[in-house]
Design a protein around this motif. Structure first.
Motif, short mmCIF file in Angstrom:
data_model
loop_
_atom_site.label_atom_id
_atom_site.label_comp_id
_atom_site.label_asym_id
_atom_site.label_seq_id
_atom_site.Cartn_x
_atom_site.Cartn_y
_atom_site.Cartn_z
N ASP D 16 0.82 -1.21 0.00
CA ASP D 16 0.00 0.00 0.00
C ASP D 16 0.86 1.26 0.00
OD1 ASP D 16 0.89 -0.19 2.60
OD2 ASP D 16 -1.01 0.41 3.50
N LYS D 17 1.96 1.17 -0.71
CA LYS D 17 2.82 2.36 -0.82
C LYS D 17 2.09 3.46 -1.58
CE LYS D 17 7.25 -0.10 -0.82
NZ LYS D 17 7.04 -1.34 -1.61
N MET D 18 2.18 4.64 -1.05
CA MET D 18 1.50 5.78 -1.69
C MET D 18 2.38 6.39 -2.78
SD MET D 18 -0.30 7.54 1.65
CE MET D 18 1.25 7.57 2.60
N LEU D 19 1.72 6.98 -3.75
CA LEU D 19 2.43 7.63 -4.85
C LEU D 19 3.53 8.54 -4.31
CD1 LEU D 19 2.55 8.22 -7.94
CD2 LEU D 19 0.97 10.10 -7.51
N ARG D 20 4.66 8.53 -4.97
CA ARG D 20 5.78 9.37 -4.55
C ARG D 20 5.59 10.82 -4.98
NH1 ARG D 20 10.51 6.85 -3.20
NH2 ARG D 20 10.50 4.58 -3.36
N ASN D 21 6.34 11.66 -4.34
CA ASN D 21 6.45 13.07 -4.74
C ASN D 21 5.13 13.83 -4.74
OD1 ASN D 21 8.09 15.23 -5.35
ND2 ASN D 21 7.89 14.98 -7.56
N VAL D 22 4.24 13.43 -3.89
CA VAL D 22 3.04 14.23 -3.64
C VAL D 22 2.94 14.41 -2.12
CG1 VAL D 22 1.80 13.45 -5.69
CG2 VAL D 22 1.55 12.18 -3.57
N TYR D 23 2.28 15.46 -1.73
CA TYR D 23 2.10 15.71 -0.31
C TYR D 23 1.20 14.65 0.31
CZ TYR D 23 4.06 20.32 -1.26
OH TYR D 23 4.88 21.33 -1.64
N VAL D 24 1.58 14.21 1.48
CA VAL D 24 0.76 13.25 2.21
C VAL D 24 0.14 13.97 3.40
CG1 VAL D 24 0.75 11.11 3.56
CG2 VAL D 24 2.26 11.33 1.56
N LEU D 25 -1.18 13.98 3.42
CA LEU D 25 -1.90 14.66 4.48
C LEU D 25 -2.60 13.60 5.32
CD1 LEU D 25 -4.70 16.00 5.59
CD2 LEU D 25 -2.83 17.63 5.34
N ASP D 76 -12.05 18.52 17.48
CA ASP D 76 -11.46 17.21 17.80
C ASP D 76 -10.72 16.61 16.61
OD1 ASP D 76 -13.65 16.78 16.23
OD2 ASP D 76 -14.35 15.02 17.31
N GLU D 77 -10.26 17.46 15.73
CA GLU D 77 -9.53 16.94 14.57
C GLU D 77 -8.16 17.60 14.45
OE1 GLU D 77 -11.86 18.08 11.02
OE2 GLU D 77 -10.19 19.41 10.53
N TYR D 78 -7.24 16.92 13.82
CA TYR D 78 -5.91 17.47 13.57
C TYR D 78 -5.43 16.97 12.22
CZ TYR D 78 -3.13 20.55 16.49
OH TYR D 78 -2.57 21.67 17.07
N SER D 79 -4.82 17.88 11.46
CA SER D 79 -4.29 17.53 10.14
C SER D 79 -2.77 17.66 10.16
CB SER D 79 -4.85 18.47 9.06
OG SER D 79 -6.25 18.40 9.01
N PHE D 80 -2.09 16.66 9.60
CA PHE D 80 -0.63 16.67 9.55
C PHE D 80 -0.18 16.56 8.10
CE2 PHE D 80 -1.97 14.86 13.56
CZ PHE D 80 -1.19 15.54 14.49
N LEU D 81 0.68 17.46 7.70
CA LEU D 81 1.17 17.43 6.32
C LEU D 81 2.62 16.94 6.29
CD1 LEU D 81 0.46 18.29 3.31
CD2 LEU D 81 1.83 20.32 3.80
N PHE D 82 2.83 15.88 5.54
CA PHE D 82 4.20 15.40 5.34
C PHE D 82 4.77 16.04 4.09
CE2 PHE D 82 4.66 11.75 8.25
CZ PHE D 82 3.36 11.63 8.71
N ASP D 129 -9.74 8.27 14.84
CA ASP D 129 -9.44 7.52 13.62
C ASP D 129 -8.68 8.45 12.68
OD1 ASP D 129 -11.24 9.11 12.11
OD2 ASP D 129 -12.89 7.77 12.60
N GLY D 130 -8.22 7.91 11.59
CA GLY D 130 -7.41 8.72 10.69
C GLY D 130 -7.46 8.22 9.27
N ARG D 131 -7.01 9.07 8.38
CA ARG D 131 -6.93 8.68 6.97
C ARG D 131 -5.87 9.54 6.29
NH1 ARG D 131 -12.12 9.37 3.78
NH2 ARG D 131 -10.70 8.49 2.24
N ALA D 132 -5.37 9.04 5.20
CA ALA D 132 -4.39 9.80 4.43
C ALA D 132 -5.03 10.31 3.14
CB ALA D 132 -3.19 8.92 4.08
N VAL D 133 -4.64 11.49 2.74
CA VAL D 133 -5.08 12.05 1.46
C VAL D 133 -3.82 12.56 0.76
CG1 VAL D 133 -6.73 13.58 0.32
CG2 VAL D 133 -7.11 12.90 2.70
N LEU D 134 -3.74 12.34 -0.53
CA LEU D 134 -2.58 12.81 -1.28
C LEU D 134 -2.91 14.10 -2.00
CD1 LEU D 134 -1.34 9.43 -2.85
CD2 LEU D 134 -0.69 10.51 -0.69
#
Lengths: 367, 367, 367, 367
Positions: D16-25, D76-82, D129-134
């Motif tokens: 489940d590797k995510m696409l490279r070179n895009v922001y991971v939120l 009650d939410e937090y967003s983290f940008l990689f 809970d959490g989820r990733a968005v590209l």
């Protein structure tokens, strides 16, 4: 017979929409084309008919799918780049990949006889597979195409050397391979020059650089696109419907009629296309070779090279030249043109390829 | 020209291997086939040439891909079921879907002229798309095929009624549609019977039930598979290369020679196939219709129905019967047979279809 | 401040629903638990407090998520199996995985002090990660748990041998590792017996076999579930709010013997569980060890093994035993019970584990 | 006990590797936090303790995961940008999402008592809970955070109005909702001003704008990061082990005004941060409110706003202020700072947020 009772099986279908706002690259590959080319006696190291048929099939794909901005072909593979913002089939991966592969395959079989004129159809149905790759940035897109063109160069230099050793040098394939083992580009170039009197850099660009399909302006008076009739939606005139079996005996002579120009040259409106020599679709490998060798270096310097071989396709569609004096399709503003130019390096991407990576207007997205 | 410098772009390719040990279903659909069938004047509501070509293309797919255990076709779609344990292309989704779609498309164009004999090739290249769906259990597999066959029934009953109203009843399409609005199956059946003297249940099973491709034992002396030459691996003799247009006038009478049986009947070795009448590939729609009407009910009772139309394909490949006394391909143990039987209900799945869902030996998996 | 203007970014979220009708296995792992266990001076090779806390956290997960049918824990990992037909969060992978991981982590920190009574909280927040794996068939589910339990055995035998050599034998870790290199299970068993007077098979089953959480009937008069207060829906009384630190000085009194009533034993009507004896959470590692060694073999023969440590948890929730004569939560019909039994082999899956793989009623699926 | 026999089940794990070179939120959300906040008597419309605990937990996440470049929290939410080029866990989606969620949850429970000092731990374990968005491009990243901050504004204005009507106006919740129905921002602002004497724009920025975590330079002599002890790798000294309950009686001394030094301010060399004033963790909701109202507007003009509440955390870790003259952790060059500023609009992204979207050196990718 309750339909609804079974319809729940649809629930197992999964959503395969691809990430938005990234480039979608679809690459197709011939399956078992080593054998396919042997079975059909493809010329070695390059068969101009085979390459031209690949190019024709690729043009059909671009003709149908507007969001493809560039395509690149070499050997039995072709790469198609969709613009970032494409919403074709809502970006469903299977739908996009399968459509591209099917369209390409269909066209390849469909137009076979226009290139391999001695065979009504291939000896068995050829097969291609495909896959999609996403590229987020311009850098990767450039590097992707550089990767494929570098690969073209490496393979073609090797193949040219190999077949020179085998066919002209009389070596066994094994011996030829051994001879080339460990050599670099310079070694091979030198060998070709000293032993086989071949200046590699003078070989046709189509062989050395692969084929680049671009979307460029087509002059109003060109109906070049007419040569690729595909789906009726795009061709309401159903011109292609009138296709009649090509008479085996016909000796086609193409005048410089409206369809004569394989590559409309919008950027050079001076009518420089007049002297384009359009040859018979029954392509003489040697003739093309010779012609290309004579012209390749200058061709590459020109802003738009002209592909005699592509020109042949026109008549392949079989309309008698006489009928062509009234071009049927003027409405196409952007056409698909082919060339065999360097796409490695910035020059291309800031020049003719600039439109490919140009910023798009922000795509509005609604649920 | 450093290849490695660009090769990193390969890293963007993603792994699309599908879950193991579940059934893989690939369904393909014709793109814009409403128009395609109109453009090519397909007979309404069913065109036996079109259906037969679809079936032929599907057989090519099954011929090439051993792991497909059953296929079902109706209208412009075809479904292919791979056995649970298939490791074809390591179960890579794009590879599998694109290969099936390409192979099908290729065969469709390739064999076009064998069915549509008056046209060398279609008026434009036809296109299919495809997708894969995973089904974990036997129940879903059965229900999937029941879903498609129920759909076939519903559509065909509607189309048969609609075209009866239009072509025989003289209604406009709009009026015909209005007339059928709100009717159920019983209403339509009755209307066909009372107004058009048509006993729907006597219409050819191929129209009412779609086409089922199965893998069944083929007698040793059959070389039925020879009729589907595809890739050279399976057909080293390149028999199909010799394909010549089928003579329009030939009235072929097939003896019980090796190629004579369109559907090898291993389960009924008693030679019941003797009286099979094989007709000319230039199919008379009416003739087939008539023949089928006469035979359809009994045909369905037989353990294996025989498909006259399929039989025609044999000759479509054009080998004069006389040449066939030495069967070329005896090695194939399992062949692809076609039928138009009920696949809704347990009877099929415990009978002829039992092998499809039979437990497989545990697949050994190694990294 | 137009909200809608930005909301398009939601379109980039992808659908990650997992295939239906297959088992969903979520496995979580401690991150850097080698260090974590060193930092917190976990007993070697097994720390009963650490294992019990893991088990407690896992029970919280099962308590919250009804569709989990079995869980298995060893070392710093825990596996949770959801029934095939679960529609929890519409089977969205991220949602399911993140919820399980979060719930487990939350409970681990939350109940820390009930097991590690001398520390109010860990020295730093512990972290787990997780992933989902899909298993289509019963065979794979059985083999998955067999894989984990076999792993438990191998690791525990190694660790037991290693730490015997180091702590009792006085070897350096390096020497101990060298000594064990190349030995098989039999060798290690023998070494433990002859050199360290340890009968490995008599060691507590919890260490040798890991921990199995099952859903089983709980007698009406049991309020065992009360020990796992999690979300307010299930625990409106907020019993856990009254939690007070366990007194350091409490002496452990195990009424029903060392392994006594970890779980209500509905299947064992012998009444051995009444009255529920609630022991003190301050566990003596040595005491448990000793008692377990004495009883483990018989414990395994019993239909339900008994876990002294688990029993202690009850009091961890702080309700005085005296208050328990009026069970607070009778409504729970199915409870989560823990055991340390063989899950390799058919015996388990046809016995107590039979419900796990029992056919489910067909799940109705609607769009 | 053959391990290998079962190990094939690992083959069912998917990549489940995510696409490279895009922001991971990665966005996390509290589960059932409406109830959780009611159960724990959170102040309405905002509870400074709850927000501060969220912020603290988010800082722990950023402290651990270097590739997070910005985080934003509200409710009650937090967003983290990689950052685009992150290769954390080879970009495996489950691993990244579950780690972030687990770390956040762990810290939330772990530090609970430092903010909710009257309760040793929550009444039950909280869950996220959490989820990733590209996100491929900078535009989407900006718009994502604009979306969340716009949401914060809308929600907070509504909540502030609603609770004013209920708590000060004496309306029932139903009546309050009816009163607000159909009002726009301007209406609500006016109502608050005229009816409740509240200038909405003077309310604390933390409430109106949410919390922004940034990575900024921290002065050498600051040991601010010491307040977030997480994994032992970063905190070998295990300082947090010595945590003791904060004394209830401590009086808050805010040297630099109410909004004072939440974070070391390297960009503000005026020395206003020295000496770091550490205040008591027992926060008076009213006090903070009052102070914030007085200062918020100017605070926003300052280059770095100051968060009294955050400052308090320092002591929450329990080190007596006196001990702090010898900073323990000087090695951290980049620290995590918090602010409550506008992130809608270009000003932020070209100013303090410029580093977030700054081009990264090309990531070398090797298989």
């Amino acid at each position: 017979m309750a339909k609804s009772k079974y319809e729940y099986v649809k629930e197992f279908e999964t959503d395969d929409k691809m990430l938005r706002n990234v480039y979608v690259l679809v690459r197709i590959d011939g399956k078992g084309f080593h054998k396919f080319s042997q079975t059909h006696n493809f010329a070695k190291p390059n068969d101009v008919r085979g390459i031209s048929l690949m190019n024709h099939a690729a043009r059909c794909v671009m003709h149908e799918l507007d969001d493809i901005v560039i395509a690149f072909g070499e050997s039995d593979e072709y790469s198609f780049l969709f613009r970032k913002s494409t919403d074709l089939y809502q970006r469903r991966e299977s739908k996009i990949v399968s459509t591209v592969v099917s369209l390409f395959t269909s066209a390849y079989v469909y137009y076979w006889n226009d290139y391999f004129t001695e065979l009504k159809r291939p000896l068995y149905p050829p097969v291609f597979d495909g896959r999609a790759v996403l590229y987020p940035s311009e850098v990767e897109v450039k590097d992707y195409f550089a990767w494929r063109q570098a690969d073209t160069h490496i393979n073609n230099l090797f193949n040219t050397s190999f077949w020179a050793l085998v066919e002209e040098g009389g070596l066994t394939p094994k011996a030829a391979e051994a001879r080339l083992c460990g050599t670099d580009s310079k070694d091979k170039n030198e060998m070709l020059f000293t032993e086989f009197n071949t200046n590699y850099s003078k070989l046709p660009a189509m062989y050395r650089k692969g084929s680049v399909l671009l979307r460029e302006q087509i002059p109003k008076d060109a109906d070049k696109d007419a040569i690729i009739p595909t789906l009726p939606e795009t061709l309401p005139g159903s011109k292609s419907a009138k296709v009649t079996p090509a008479p085996d005996t016909a000796t086609i002579t193409l005048k410089n009629g409206p369809d004569s120009i394989s590559e409309p040259v919008s950027e050079a409106p001076s009518g420089q296309t007049t002297p384009v020599t359009v040859v018979n679709p029954v392509v003489s490998q040697d003739a093309v070779m010779q012609e290309r060798i004579n012209n390749s270096s200058s061709s590459e310097d020109k802003k738009r090279s002209i592909d005699a071989n592509e020109a042949e396709q026109q008549d392949a569609e079989g309309e008698p030249v006489a009928k062509k004096d009234v071009p049927a399709f003027k409405r196409m503003k952007k056409g698909v043109v082919i060339d065999h130019i360097d796409i490695i390096g910035e020059k291309f991407w800031t020049g003719r390829g600039a439109y490919i990576l140009a910023p798009e207007k922000k795509k509005k997205l609604h649920s």
